[in-house]
Motif scaffolding. Structure first.
Motif, mmCIF file in Angstrom:
data_model
loop_
_atom_site.group_PDB
_atom_site.id
_atom_site.type_symbol
_atom_site.label_atom_id
_atom_site.label_comp_id
_atom_site.label_asym_id
_atom_site.label_seq_id
_atom_site.Cartn_x
_atom_site.Cartn_y
_atom_site.Cartn_z
ATOM 1 N N PHE A 155 3.176 -11.015 2.393
ATOM 2 C CA PHE A 155 3.142 -9.681 1.787
ATOM 3 C C PHE A 155 1.940 -8.854 2.238
ATOM 4 O O PHE A 155 2.090 -7.708 2.699
ATOM 5 C CB PHE A 155 3.145 -9.812 0.263
ATOM 6 C CG PHE A 155 2.944 -8.517 -0.456
ATOM 7 C CD1 PHE A 155 4.000 -7.642 -0.639
ATOM 8 C CD2 PHE A 155 1.687 -8.154 -0.932
ATOM 9 C CE1 PHE A 155 3.811 -6.432 -1.307
ATOM 10 C CE2 PHE A 155 1.492 -6.950 -1.590
ATOM 11 C CZ PHE A 155 2.559 -6.085 -1.775
ATOM 12 N N TYR A 156 0.749 -9.408 2.125
ATOM 13 C CA TYR A 156 -0.459 -8.608 2.354
ATOM 14 C C TYR A 156 -0.598 -8.109 3.794
ATOM 15 O O TYR A 156 -0.813 -6.901 4.009
ATOM 16 C CB TYR A 156 -1.699 -9.409 1.944
ATOM 17 C CG TYR A 156 -1.905 -9.482 0.454
ATOM 18 C CD1 TYR A 156 -2.516 -8.433 -0.225
ATOM 19 C CD2 TYR A 156 -1.487 -10.577 -0.283
ATOM 20 C CE1 TYR A 156 -2.709 -8.481 -1.601
ATOM 21 C CE2 TYR A 156 -1.672 -10.639 -1.650
ATOM 22 C CZ TYR A 156 -2.284 -9.591 -2.303
ATOM 23 O OH TYR A 156 -2.463 -9.638 -3.672
ATOM 24 N N PRO A 157 -0.485 -8.963 4.817
ATOM 25 C CA PRO A 157 -0.637 -8.429 6.183
ATOM 26 C C PRO A 157 0.409 -7.377 6.534
ATOM 27 O O PRO A 157 0.096 -6.381 7.201
ATOM 28 C CB PRO A 157 -0.479 -9.674 7.061
ATOM 29 C CG PRO A 157 -0.814 -10.812 6.184
ATOM 30 C CD PRO A 157 -0.330 -10.431 4.822
ATOM 31 N N ILE A 158 1.646 -7.590 6.072
ATOM 32 C CA ILE A 158 2.698 -6.623 6.395
ATOM 33 C C ILE A 158 2.462 -5.306 5.661
ATOM 34 O O ILE A 158 2.589 -4.223 6.247
ATOM 35 C CB ILE A 158 4.080 -7.204 6.058
ATOM 36 C CG1 ILE A 158 4.385 -8.383 6.998
ATOM 37 C CG2 ILE A 158 5.165 -6.141 6.168
ATOM 38 C CD1 ILE A 158 5.694 -9.079 6.705
ATOM 39 N N ALA A 159 2.116 -5.362 4.387
ATOM 40 C CA ALA A 159 1.877 -4.133 3.617
ATOM 41 C C ALA A 159 0.699 -3.356 4.176
ATOM 42 O O ALA A 159 0.775 -2.122 4.365
ATOM 43 C CB ALA A 159 1.636 -4.486 2.149
ATOM 44 N N ILE A 160 -0.397 -4.036 4.471
ATOM 45 C CA ILE A 160 -1.599 -3.352 4.953
ATOM 46 C C ILE A 160 -1.366 -2.743 6.324
ATOM 47 O O ILE A 160 -1.721 -1.583 6.587
ATOM 48 C CB ILE A 160 -2.781 -4.341 4.977
ATOM 49 C CG1 ILE A 160 -3.169 -4.734 3.552
ATOM 50 C CG2 ILE A 160 -3.983 -3.725 5.685
ATOM 51 C CD1 ILE A 160 -4.187 -5.859 3.469
ATOM 52 N N ASN A 161 -0.756 -3.500 7.232
ATOM 53 C CA ASN A 161 -0.526 -2.986 8.582
ATOM 54 C C ASN A 161 0.527 -1.881 8.607
ATOM 55 O O ASN A 161 0.414 -0.938 9.395
ATOM 56 C CB ASN A 161 -0.110 -4.128 9.509
ATOM 57 C CG ASN A 161 -1.288 -4.946 9.987
ATOM 58 O OD1 ASN A 161 -1.923 -4.627 10.976
ATOM 59 N ND2 ASN A 161 -1.587 -6.008 9.272
ATOM 60 N N THR A 162 1.539 -1.995 7.758
ATOM 61 C CA THR A 162 2.551 -0.941 7.703
ATOM 62 C C THR A 162 1.947 0.361 7.201
ATOM 63 O O THR A 162 2.231 1.448 7.750
ATOM 64 C CB THR A 162 3.709 -1.365 6.793
ATOM 65 O OG1 THR A 162 4.287 -2.569 7.295
ATOM 66 C CG2 THR A 162 4.777 -0.281 6.742
ATOM 67 N N THR A 163 1.119 0.281 6.186
ATOM 68 C CA THR A 163 0.435 1.486 5.687
ATOM 69 C C THR A 163 -0.404 2.126 6.777
ATOM 70 O O THR A 163 -0.358 3.354 6.979
ATOM 71 C CB THR A 163 -0.463 1.126 4.490
ATOM 72 O OG1 THR A 163 0.320 0.525 3.458
ATOM 73 C CG2 THR A 163 -1.145 2.370 3.939
ATOM 74 N N ALA A 164 -1.163 1.314 7.498
ATOM 75 C CA ALA A 164 -1.988 1.844 8.586
ATOM 76 C C ALA A 164 -1.129 2.458 9.674
ATOM 77 O O ALA A 164 -1.478 3.506 10.244
ATOM 78 C CB ALA A 164 -2.857 0.733 9.169
ATOM 79 N N GLY A 165 0.024 1.830 9.965
ATOM 80 C CA GLY A 165 0.901 2.362 10.997
ATOM 81 C C GLY A 165 1.493 3.711 10.637
ATOM 82 O O GLY A 165 1.550 4.621 11.470
ATOM 83 N N VAL A 166 1.932 3.865 9.395
ATOM 84 C CA VAL A 166 2.490 5.147 8.959
ATOM 85 C C VAL A 166 1.421 6.239 8.981
ATOM 86 O O VAL A 166 1.669 7.375 9.402
ATOM 87 C CB VAL A 166 3.104 5.016 7.551
ATOM 88 C CG1 VAL A 166 3.568 6.383 7.040
ATOM 89 C CG2 VAL A 166 4.272 4.039 7.579
ATOM 90 N N ARG A 167 0.216 5.904 8.578
ATOM 91 C CA ARG A 167 -0.860 6.887 8.537
ATOM 92 C C ARG A 167 -1.300 7.300 9.947
ATOM 93 O O ARG A 167 -1.897 8.367 10.119
ATOM 94 C CB ARG A 167 -2.046 6.342 7.753
ATOM 95 C CG ARG A 167 -1.742 6.082 6.281
ATOM 96 C CD ARG A 167 -2.994 5.783 5.493
ATOM 97 N NE ARG A 167 -3.873 6.939 5.436
ATOM 98 C CZ ARG A 167 -5.102 6.929 4.918
ATOM 99 N NH1 ARG A 167 -5.578 5.792 4.437
ATOM 100 N NH2 ARG A 167 -5.833 8.009 4.895
#
Length: 275
Positions: A155-167
């Motif tokens: 959960f954590y690596p995917i959520a954090i990296n996805t947020t960074a990618g969208v931003r």
């Protein structure tokens, strides 16, 4: 040139650029990646036979290989491996999909990010293995606790990296989508998700690696099968060769997972391979 024309031109360019990681070049890279572990095993074998290392703790790879063949013939290795892979797959999906969805929402909508980001920042640094006793207390010693541990790791690596990618997506693309009347679902499907794919794949690789570590740890407590259970059982009987068999299989699974994600990345994100 308008924004739409620039976007169309960029898509055409991505389709026509020849990827450098294809054909013979790709095979040479893969052979190089395989060669280094093989060389290490050969050096290990030589050191063990020459008495340069203590064979009680570092048995020769040939001895470990014989133990692996014995376990394969008895079916013990296959049963434990499939048990681990089953838990790994279920847990990765159970943690990865919510992480992906939440990461995109946090990247697109600032209020959601402001509300959720402090919670992630506070809980992410907690060692995941340290919460295993709590997970066992809540979910028991059965399969749910193992799957939950894997889900947390994904959960954590995917959520954090996805947020960074969208931003990282240029705001002009969201403006274009809004001007063309794109709703929330279309914004999610055609802008946020494709634009964040490189970061999502990075998060998936990190999440899979962490999940593999956590499932091995979780299986050492309360499990009756699995690679982690096999390693712990071998430790209790001081069967060092069997311990290394479990470690080698986990390493092999991690290696294969990396290959699968790399190949998937080349297919769904072809423009990244041109960098």
């Amino acid at each position: 040139m308008s924004v739409i024309d620039e976007t169309t031109a960029g898509i055409k360019l991505r389709r026509t650029v020849r990827r450098p990681g294809s054909g013979a070049h790709l095979w040479r890279e893969r052979l190089l990646g395989i060669a280094s572990p093989v060389v290490l095993l050969i050096l290990w074998e030589i050191a063990a036979r020459a008495g340069l290392v203590d064979a009680r703790f570092f048995p020769a790879p040939s001895s470990i290989g014989r133990s692996m063949l014995t376990m394969m013939k008895s079916g013990e290795l296959e049963n434990n491996t499939w048990a681990t892979l089953h838990r790994l797959l279920l847990g990765f999906v159970a943690g990865g999909l919510p992480g992906l969805a939440l990461g995109i929402l946090m990247g697109v909508y600032r209020p959601i990010r402001l509300a959720i980001e402090p919670l992630i920042a506070a809980t992410y640094p907690i060692p995941k293995s340290a919460i295993l006793p709590l997970i066992l207390l809540i979910f028991g010693l059965g399969e749910p606790s193992k799957i939950v541990m894997v889900a947390i790791g994904a959960f954590y690596p995917i959520a954090i990296n996805t947020t960074a990618g969208v931003r990282e997506i240029n705001s002009i693309y969201f403006d274009v989508g809004k001007n063309f009347g794109a709703g929330r679902w279309n914004t999610f499907r055609t802008i946020a998700l494709p634009g964040a794919l490189p970061f999502i794949m990075t998060g998936a690789k990190l999440g899979a690696g962490l999940s593999l570590i956590l499932i091995a740890i979780a299986e050492m407590m309360g499990a009756k099968k699995g690679l982690g259970y096999m390693i712990w059982s071998a430790w209790e009987t001081f069967d060092v060769e069997q311990m290394y068999v479990g470690l080698f299989v986990i390493a092999l699974i991690g290696f294969l997972i990396t290959i699968v994600f790399d190949e998937l990345e080349r297919r769904i994100i072809p423009w990244k391979s041109t960098k």
